[in-house]
Every structure is written in C-alpha cells, then in structure tokens.
Scaffold this active site. Structure first.
Site: not given
Length: 307
Positions: A185, A243
């Site tokens: 991320h 996700d």
C-alpha cells in the site's frame, strides 16, 4: 485570478456552492441572507443523501439486469447495507450478513487523498454540480490502478488453484516479477488495519457457508499471505491490504467479482460527498502548476525553412 495567487495563500472561500443544475427557489420571494445560506446547506445535504442512496440502488439494479432479472424495490425495514444485498441478490439477508456488509461499506467509505477523492474535489472546487463531482470520482475509480484490485485477487487465487500450489506459483511469480495482487500500500508499510478486520470476517463467512470452493479459496489466500509476509514483510514492508480479503467476503455474500468495483463506489460515495461538503465551506479552485522541463532559449524558425 488563480494563476497569480499562489496555492499557499490562505483560502478566502466562496459565498455559495451550487449543488443542483438549477435553483428551484430562483423565482420565489427574496429571503434573508442567513435563511438562504441555511437553505443551500440543507439542499447540499439532501443531494448527498440522494447520491449515497442512489448509487447503491443503481448498482443493485445493474446487477439484477446483468443476471436477467428485474430490479427490486428497496425495503424500508432494511438498513442501507441490508437493502444493498437484498436488491442485488433477491434474498433478504440475515442480520449478521447485513452487519458484515455495513462493516465493509464503513471500511471503504474514505481513505486519505486517493485518486477518486481528489478527482471529485477538483471538479467540486470549480463549483460544478455535485453530481458531476461524484461522477468524476466514479470515473477515477474505474481505472484498474485504483479500483478492481479485489476482483483481481479472486482471479489470482483461482489461477493458483490450491494451497499446495502456492509455493511453486509464488516462486515463478517472483522470478517473472509478477505483481502479487492484494499486497502492499502507498500509505501502509505495515499490515493494513482494514485487512485485519476483513480477514476474520472472511473466515467467519467461509466457515458459515460450508462451501468447498470458498474454503479452497480461503486456504489458498492464507498460504499466500504466509509466503509473502515471510519474504517481503519485514524486509520491504509489504503486507495484505484491504483488497486481499474483501473479495472473499463479497463472494460469500453472493456478490460476483464483476460488481466488486461498483460496490467500492457504493461505499466511497459517502466519503466523496463528505469531503466535497467540507472543502466547499472554504472553497478555492484547484490550480496546480506545471513545471517545464524542456529546452530553453530556443529560436523560432519559420516553417518554410525547416527540414
């Protein structure tokens, strides 16, 4: 003039933000300035409510049409999250399913100055209609570098096939420098806190469903998580992100992968509208400056003299 005022200058704010295509009250008798301002703010909130409810309703209707069914009217006895599941699947969700869907929507509602939030705010800063602003956010979310990652995770796990194939698949993927979807991320260099919530929810739903295909998918995901963390966790700060498990949760709730990104928009519209309302209270148009990096001191040559 926004070209002559540096962005660092304190924002002065605009007197009014237009939330609708036209002012329904334009032909009504004039009201005191304070009443006008309060009316405009209420109309803005009303537009936000319409967008939050409308995006969810439209998304559910699209899924019904995709499956060859007629759209379903929302049930006023159900929550926003419960209605989303009901209008998509045609089945009234159990309370625990509605609660988990609500948690997912909450986790995805807002997250920093991401691409779609920035797009919505840029358009809103011109005092464009709020519906155009949110449409800009949806347009940015449509890009595969922003939306669609959890759908790609499901396809990746299905491609791997089983937990025992993770080792060979991961070794080959690393050798070919293949991107491992659902990891890493731009903000988090530790385990994404949203993934810490979604992981146990995925395990709960998979166990509750009793579905062999989902048990196989979850086992594959857990084994891949161990491999990636052991290889890249401490060394590069790469851990599961939001996700990685959200697709498994959605699948257990009866939502197909093609609808994962629209569900993202259903959630994120709350964050988009909140950001827009907040920014417009002291609005200033976004006007970034470009830095020229080309050649300098070049002379002009008439077209006839060029080779």
């Amino acid at each position: 003039d926004e070209d002559t005022n540096p962005m660092e200058k304190k924002k002065g704010g605009d007197k009014r933000a237009a939330f609708e295509f036209s002012d329904r009250n334009a032909n009504r008798p004039q009201r005191p300035a304070k009443a006008k301002r309060e009316q405009s703010e209420a109309r803005g909130l009303e537009s936000c409510y319409h967008l939050i409810a409308g995006v969810g309703t439209l998304t559910a209707a699209i899924e019904r049409v995709r499956m060859g069914h007629l759209p379903i009217e929302p049930d006023p006895e159900l929550s926003h999250a419960g209605n989303l599941l009901y209008m998509m699947t045609g089945r009234r969700p159990y309370p625990v399913e509605a609660r988990i869907m609500d948690i997912c929507l909450t986790l995805h509602a807002d997250h920093g100055m991401n691409a779609s939030t920035f797009a919505a705010m840029v358009v809103a800063s011109t005092l464009s209609d709020i519906y155009f602003s949110i449409g800009s956010g949806i347009g940015a979310l449509n890009g595969p570098l922003h939306g669609g990652a959890n759908e790609a995770v499901i396809h990746m796990l299905n491609q791997i096939g089983s937990a025992r194939r993770v080792g060979s698949w991961y070794k080959e993927a690393r050798a070919n420098k293949t991107k491992i979807m659902g990891f890493g991320h731009r903000v988090y260099k530790a385990y994404d806190p949203r993934a810490r919530v979604l992981g146990p929810l995925a395990e709960f739903l998979v166990e509750r469903s009793g579905r062999k295909d989902m048990q196989k998918l979850l086992a594959t995901a857990k084994e891949l998580e161990k491999r990636v963390i052991a290889d890249l966790g401490e060394r590069k700060g790469i851990f599961p992100n939001v996700d990685f498990y959200s697709g498994i949760v959605y699948s257990c709730l009866g939502i197909p992968p093609a609808m994962f990104t629209p569900i993202f928009a259903v959630s994120r519209v709350a964050g988009w509208t909140a950001r827009v309302l907040e920014y417009l209270k002291n609005n200033r148009i976004f006007r970034p400056r470009g830095i020229y990096v080309g050649d300098l001191d070049r002379s002009f040559k008439p077209l006839a003299e060029r080779g």
